[in-house]
Design a protein around this motif. Structure first.
Motif, mmCIF file in Angstrom:
data_model
loop_
_atom_site.group_PDB
_atom_site.id
_atom_site.type_symbol
_atom_site.label_atom_id
_atom_site.label_comp_id
_atom_site.label_asym_id
_atom_site.label_seq_id
_atom_site.Cartn_x
_atom_site.Cartn_y
_atom_site.Cartn_z
ATOM 1 N N TYR A 168 -1.127 56.654 -42.460
ATOM 2 C CA TYR A 168 -2.355 57.493 -42.377
ATOM 3 C C TYR A 168 -1.910 58.752 -42.058
ATOM 4 O O TYR A 168 -1.893 58.976 -40.863
ATOM 5 N N GLY A 169 -1.730 59.583 -42.808
ATOM 6 C CA GLY A 169 -1.610 61.009 -42.441
ATOM 7 C C GLY A 169 -0.301 61.477 -43.303
ATOM 8 O O GLY A 169 0.205 62.614 -42.945
ATOM 9 N N ILE A 170 0.160 60.846 -44.102
ATOM 10 C CA ILE A 170 1.358 61.179 -45.082
ATOM 11 C C ILE A 170 1.244 62.327 -45.782
ATOM 12 O O ILE A 170 2.242 63.065 -45.934
ATOM 13 N N ASN A 175 -0.204 62.334 -37.277
ATOM 14 C CA ASN A 175 -0.081 60.968 -36.929
ATOM 15 C C ASN A 175 -1.635 60.408 -36.589
ATOM 16 O O ASN A 175 -2.446 61.326 -36.189
ATOM 17 N N LEU A 176 -1.802 59.104 -36.259
ATOM 18 C CA LEU A 176 -3.137 58.728 -36.111
ATOM 19 C C LEU A 176 -3.558 59.374 -34.609
ATOM 20 O O LEU A 176 -4.536 59.781 -34.222
ATOM 21 N N ASP A 177 -2.587 59.152 -33.588
ATOM 22 C CA ASP A 177 -2.908 59.757 -32.271
ATOM 23 C C ASP A 177 -3.554 61.242 -32.466
ATOM 24 O O ASP A 177 -4.492 61.582 -31.853
ATOM 25 N N ASP A 178 -2.791 62.280 -33.326
ATOM 26 C CA ASP A 178 -3.439 63.383 -33.569
ATOM 27 C C ASP A 178 -5.071 63.353 -33.920
ATOM 28 O O ASP A 178 -5.598 64.332 -33.687
ATOM 29 N N VAL A 179 -5.241 62.483 -35.155
ATOM 30 C CA VAL A 179 -6.511 62.514 -35.681
ATOM 31 C C VAL A 179 -7.334 62.082 -34.601
ATOM 32 O O VAL A 179 -8.382 62.576 -34.714
ATOM 33 N N LEU A 180 -7.086 61.074 -33.803
ATOM 34 C CA LEU A 180 -7.979 60.477 -32.861
ATOM 35 C C LEU A 180 -8.295 61.671 -31.733
ATOM 36 O O LEU A 180 -9.378 61.917 -31.458
ATOM 37 N N ASN A 181 -7.145 62.503 -31.467
ATOM 38 C CA ASN A 181 -7.708 63.655 -30.693
ATOM 39 C C ASN A 181 -8.472 64.735 -30.925
ATOM 40 O O ASN A 181 -9.024 65.387 -30.357
ATOM 41 N N LYS A 192 -19.219 52.784 -35.889
ATOM 42 C CA LYS A 192 -17.869 52.797 -36.360
ATOM 43 C C LYS A 192 -17.262 52.285 -35.289
ATOM 44 O O LYS A 192 -17.361 52.204 -34.312
ATOM 45 N N HIS A 193 -16.085 51.274 -35.477
ATOM 46 C CA HIS A 193 -15.022 51.054 -34.752
ATOM 47 C C HIS A 193 -14.112 51.980 -34.092
ATOM 48 O O HIS A 193 -13.776 51.994 -33.049
ATOM 49 N N ASN A 194 -14.009 52.997 -34.802
ATOM 50 C CA ASN A 194 -13.136 53.970 -34.413
ATOM 51 C C ASN A 194 -13.510 55.439 -34.947
ATOM 52 O O ASN A 194 -14.119 55.613 -35.942
ATOM 53 N N PRO A 195 -13.571 56.358 -34.082
ATOM 54 C CA PRO A 195 -14.190 57.787 -34.555
ATOM 55 C C PRO A 195 -13.274 58.368 -35.860
ATOM 56 O O PRO A 195 -13.959 59.155 -36.636
ATOM 57 N N ALA A 196 -12.198 58.007 -36.256
ATOM 58 C CA ALA A 196 -11.533 58.290 -37.223
ATOM 59 C C ALA A 196 -11.752 57.658 -38.408
ATOM 60 O O ALA A 196 -11.656 57.978 -39.694
#
Length: 493
Positions: A168-170, A175-181, A192-196
């Motif tokens: 996810y982010g291709i 990367n997913l950590d960037d998206v979450l932050n 939601k299970h996850n904010p992203a």
């Protein structure tokens, strides 16, 4: 030289690549269209013109292009893709209209603006609200494959689970950590299970106007679903080109890729193309900044930021003077320069008809113009370089008009052919004759409207208004005659 060696920049791979269609000569192209809850602005013009150029050029190269440009009329929420009030529904509530009345009103105005800019209509223009069944089917497939979950009547895409199997982010390089932050915690999103995670289907609140039945709730599709579902319906499970503005790379197009892979197991699009943004005096355009200008305001000059009105062809030429992947900064000075440049180019084209051919060509070197223009177009649609070659040729035309050089009949016809092909057919500029015809038609309609108001004033025995309209028109040189059927008029030159 082969004219179909088109190289385009693929956002997905971050490099220029030869364009090789899946099923030549057929090409499938999908471009994200407008959300129709307000008047079209300069930001709408740039992707429309960018992909109009691509559409025109692909057709010129002999491809059979199915160009799909969607209309977002449901699911685009006020704060982000998953939160707030649907923008069209909000407009409808504030103006006490049906949502589709809002859509129809602004869609007609959008089409009118695109026609003025000489943007060709797409092959298909599907509406999100007309493809709810396809979007529900897409959500069902993603759920079945385990990449989504149901929560309080809504369905969310499970980004973390997807990211374990895929990237996810291709497209955006995240990367997913960037998206979450960088993902905001929003009120009402504890489901939601996850904010992203992003919405595939939203359960409608009682006050929500636009809603449809689904296996999960009465609600509406998430914004990202529409393009994946409609692209697949009209272009197949894999197609050639998906385009839009650079602001759509994340999250919209990133989510589209994830949805396609989660439902089908493979990428849907081969080439992702994105035009860059337009700024106004160095700032991003936005109503909150007070620098928001609609296309209609550009055409009429009715905005305090504008020094004058600018014709649709000036706007088109202004946009084409920059490469589609570069930023463009609007200013009155830049548009005035574009206006002068366009007039210089059109004057050169007009001057072609003044040239009397000679036996031979001397004093100029017109050979190679066509090949240079093709080379620029094949290099990722480099319209500024095409324009620069046409300006070089315009200087040759001026030399011929001044009788400081000669040109053979064969070379003159070739010069005319190249200008017509690249200026009109490919760049989509209009000649002065066409522009004048459009202005005269609008001019006539305005006069007719005034005289109809005069007839209404006479019917109401409002002689003062009737006389004022007649006298003002007479002062401008109009001769008005009343007839038993209404009126006639002419402009005394």
């Amino acid at each position: 030289m082969e004219t179909d060696r088109l190289i385009i920049y693929n956002t997905l791979t971050r490099r220029k690549e030869p364009f090789v269609p899946l099923h030549a000569p057929h090409v499938g192209m999908y471009v994200c269209g407008p959300t129709v809850y307000g008047d079209a602005h300069l930001g709408h013009a740039r992707p429309a013109i960018t992909f109009d150029i691509l559409f025109r050029y692909l057709k010129h190269l002999g491809y059979k292009v199915r160009y799909v440009r969607n209309i977002t009329d449901v699911g685009h929420l006020e704060h982000d893709a998953d939160d707030g009030e649907d923008k069209i529904a909000k407009k409808a509530r504030l103006e006490q209209l049906e949502p589709m009345e809002v859509v129809q009103y602004y869609l007609l105005r959008y089409h009118k603006a695109m026609e003025a800019l000489n943007v060709l209509p797409p092959s298909i223009e599907p509406h999100a609200s007309g493809h709810i069944i396809e979007q529900i089917r897409l959500v069902e497939e993603i759920l079945k494959n385990g990449y989504a979950y149901v929560s309080q009547g809504s369905v969310y895409f499970d980004v973390a689970k997807y990211n374990k199997d895929h990237h996810y982010g291709i497209l955006s390089g995240r990367n997913l950590d960037d998206v979450l932050n960088t993902t905001r915690e929003l009120d009402g999103q504890e489901e939601k299970h996850n904010p992203a995670d992003f919405a595939l289907w939203k359960c409608a609140q009682p006050e929500h106007i636009m809603r449809w039945p689904s296996p999960w709730s009465d609600g509406f599709p998430g914004w990202h679903c529409e393009c994946t579902a409609m692209g697949r319906k009209y272009l197949g499970e894999t197609f050639d080109i998906h385009g839009g503005g650079m602001d759509l790379v994340f999250p919209h197009h990133e989510c589209e890729i994830a949805q396609a892979v989660a439902s089908e197991g493979h990428q849907m699009v081969r080439y992702w193309m994105h035009n860059n943004m337009i700024t106004i005096n160095g700032q991003k355009m936005g109503k909150s900044l007070g620098n928001f200008i609609t296309l209609d305001e550009f055409f009429t000059g009715s905005n305090k930021l504008l020094a004058q009105a600018y014709s649709p062809m000036t706007i088109r030429f202004f946009i084409l003077q920059a490469h589609y992947r570069s930023t463009v900064d609007f200013s009155n000075e830049a548009l005035q320069a574009a206006e002068k440049g366009l007039e210089r180019l059109m004057e050169g084209i007009r001057n072609l008809d003044r040239i009397v051919p000679a036996q031979t060509t001397s004093g100029i070197e017109p050979a190679g113009l066509r090949e240079k223009c093709y080379e620029a177009m094949n290099d990722d649609l480099n319209t500024p370089i095409v324009i620069s070659h046409l300006f070089d040729a315009t200087r040759m035309i001026n030399t011929l008009v001044d009788k400081k050089a000669t040109i053979s009949a064969e070379d003159l016809e070739e010069l005319k052919s190249v200008f017509h092909l690249f200026a009109f057919d490919i760049l989509g500029l209009k000649s002065d004759a066409e522009n004048n015809e459009a202005r005269e038609e609008a001019f006539s309609k305005v006069v007719d409207m005034l005289l109809e108001q005069r007839m209404q004033a006479k019917a109401n025995k409002d002689w003062a208004t009737s006389d004022k309209i007649r006298d003002n028109l007479a002062a401008l040189g109009f001769e008005v005659k009343d007839t038993k059927d209404g009126f006639t008029w002419r402009l005394n030159k």
